[in-house]
Design an enzyme around this catalytic site. Structure first.
Site, short mmCIF file in Angstrom:
data_model
loop_
_atom_site.label_atom_id
_atom_site.label_comp_id
_atom_site.label_asym_id
_atom_site.label_seq_id
_atom_site.Cartn_x
_atom_site.Cartn_y
_atom_site.Cartn_z
N HIS A 1 90.19 -41.72 10.12
CA HIS A 1 90.54 -42.40 9.10
C HIS A 1 92.00 -43.28 9.37
O HIS A 1 92.48 -43.92 8.54
CB HIS A 1 91.05 -41.70 7.73
CG HIS A 1 91.82 -40.43 8.20
ND1 HIS A 1 91.77 -39.21 7.35
CD2 HIS A 1 92.83 -40.04 9.16
CE1 HIS A 1 92.54 -38.52 7.74
NE2 HIS A 1 93.16 -38.90 8.86
N ASP B 1 96.89 -44.50 14.00
CA ASP B 1 97.55 -43.68 14.98
C ASP B 1 97.84 -44.39 16.32
O ASP B 1 98.69 -43.92 16.81
CB ASP B 1 96.53 -42.37 15.28
CG ASP B 1 96.23 -41.69 14.07
OD1 ASP B 1 97.19 -41.13 13.39
OD2 ASP B 1 95.04 -41.92 13.40
#
Length: 463
Positions: free
Chosen positions: A180, A265
């Protein structure tokens, strides 16, 4: 059309219930059977209880079963969602053994542990010390291959890159990796004050290494808007919390070097320049130093434990309304933003979806090997998964200086795991800039192998 979905590692209670909520809100999947599997009976009972209550509160129509037997859960499954994390006997969760190995590595001078490497700084993305979890993930895939060979494996537990690649290499399972982190784009647009419906964007790369290759706002170059924000507003930037890194100084630094903005990320997966100490992390990521440090990450793990304990307590009190007690976490109408259920619905009911998934490259990103798993935008419908054309292409600088070195790390981790070649694990540290004494490398690995929960790992790497 209803399907059977097996949740392996269903004891990740909060995440599992969130996905069940998405399923209950997807009318095309009404009547589907959810099979919860976990080795922890307390958590298994909690997720079963909460999922049923949440489904009832939002008017869903689902069937449920629970079991501690993997093979039983997999029988006749159409989709398998794997959130399982290896947990050493006697420990509360899977993070404990990882933190123990990190402490061993730090004793030898490896700040944040062996697995924290250039372009892989996320603290729960273990690759080299992660034999137990890689073995568990491969065993799950082999069970699928045997029991429900036509099922799709939705790989959700980290490290998504290594696990998805490993399963692709060693089995015939239809595995797709999910992350995600793509949601970071929404935070970028929000900070820049841009309307999403007016934005044409695309990202590409490898898991935790994705880049905003296309960025148009109302048909114009969105990067000009970003440049203006950097010039006029970036000095005023402050993180809201340890996870807020989307336009941190480190990210702007990466953008200036690579020419594209890192997303999700990726913003935390840079080099030792940004991560060599807590002081450096605070310089480049603000007052918290992001989430991947010796203060915030243990605090986060403890918060997770407290939340799980609370959820288990709530699961035993049927008078508590899930949607009222946690309206943000478990809303009545809003979807979670996770991609797993739209993926299932697209393949099953032809409700086409644009998703961002980890699939074999097969020419999608030029000059990256075809058999390497990449994270790219795809169209999913009843006919399958169709990657978008990456346009414009990623710059060669990103491919050569970021993606290919990250692929090399993945290949070293998988070859070591597959072959049991201890010398590869040692070579990883030979190349590590933190290594001060090369004679300590075998001693460090011996100490990790001798940990009680690494008995099988020690046998595997016996030289």
């Amino acid at each position: 059309m209803p399907v059977k979905i097996s949740f392996i590692g269903a004891g990740s209670v909060r995440y599992t219930v969130k996905l069940v909520g998405d399923l209950a809100k997807t009318k095309e999947l009404n009547g589907s059977l959810i099979s919860f599997m976990d080795i922890d009976e307390e958590r298994l009972n909690a997720v079963d209880n909460l999922a049923k209550r949440y489904t009832e509160e939002i008017g869903g129509n689902l069937k449920f079963e629970k079991t501690t037997n993997r093979e039983e859960s997999l029988k006749d499954a159409d989709f398998v969602i794997n959130t399982a994390l290896y947990r050493a006997p006697g420990h509360e969760d899977g993070y404990v053994s990882y933190e123990i190995m990190r402490d061993v590595a730090e004793k030898y001078g490896y700040y944040r542990g062996i697995d924290s490497q250039e372009f892989n700084m996320v603290s729960d993305y273990y690759t080299f010390t992660n034999y137990n979890h890689l073995k568990l993930s491969l065993d799950i895939a082999k069970s699928i291959e045997k029991i429900c060979p036509n099922a799709w494996l939705i790989q959700t537990a980290n490290p998504v890159f290594e696990i998805t690649q490993l399963i692709k290499r060693l089995t015939n399972v239809k595995v797709v990796g999910f992350c995600h982190g793509i949601g970071g784009i929404h935070e970028v647009l929000k900070t820049l004050g841009l309307e999403e419906k007016e934005t044409d964007w695309q990202v590409a790369g490898v898991n935790h290494g994705i880049w905003l290759n296309r960025f148009l706002y109302k048909g114009e170059d969105g990067y000009q808007i970003l440049d203006k924000w950097i010039k006029e507003e970036s000095n005023n930037w402050e993180p809201k919390d340890p996870w807020d890194t989307h336009l941190a100084p480190a990210v702007i630094d990466m953008y200036k070097f690579y020419g594209l903005l890192p997303i999700g990320d990726t913003t935390r997966n840079s080099t030792w320049k940004h991560h060599n100490s807590l002081q450096a992390k605070k310089k480049w990521y603000g007052k918290f130093g992001a989430i991947d440090n010796e203060v915030e990450r243990p605090k986060f793990y403890e918060e997770l434990r407290q939340i799980k304990r609370l959820i288990i307590q709530v699961s035993k009190d049927p008078s508590i309304k899930i949607t009222e007690h946690w309206p943000e976490e478990f809303p009545k109408e809003k979807m979670s933003g996770e991609q797993q259920i739209p993926f299932i619905n697209a393949l099953t009911n032809d409700v086409e979806a644009r998703l961002f998934l980890n699939v074999l490259n097969n020419g999608t990103i030029k000059n990256i090997p075809n058999d390497v798993v990449v994270e790219v935008p795809v169209k999913v419908n009843k006919n399958g998964i169709f990657p978008e054309k990456i346009q414009p292409d990623l710059p060669e600088k990103i491919k050569n200086y970021y993606i290919i070195p990250r692929i090399t790390r993945m290949e070293m981790a998988l070859e070591a795991f597959i072959t049991g070649d201890r010398k590869i694990l040692e070579e990883v540290l030979v190349r590590d800039p933190r290594t001060k004494n090369y004679d300590d490398i075998p001693k460090l690995w011996d100490e990790i192998f001798d940990l009680p929960f690494n008995k099988e790992m020690k046998e595997h790497y016996r030289s």
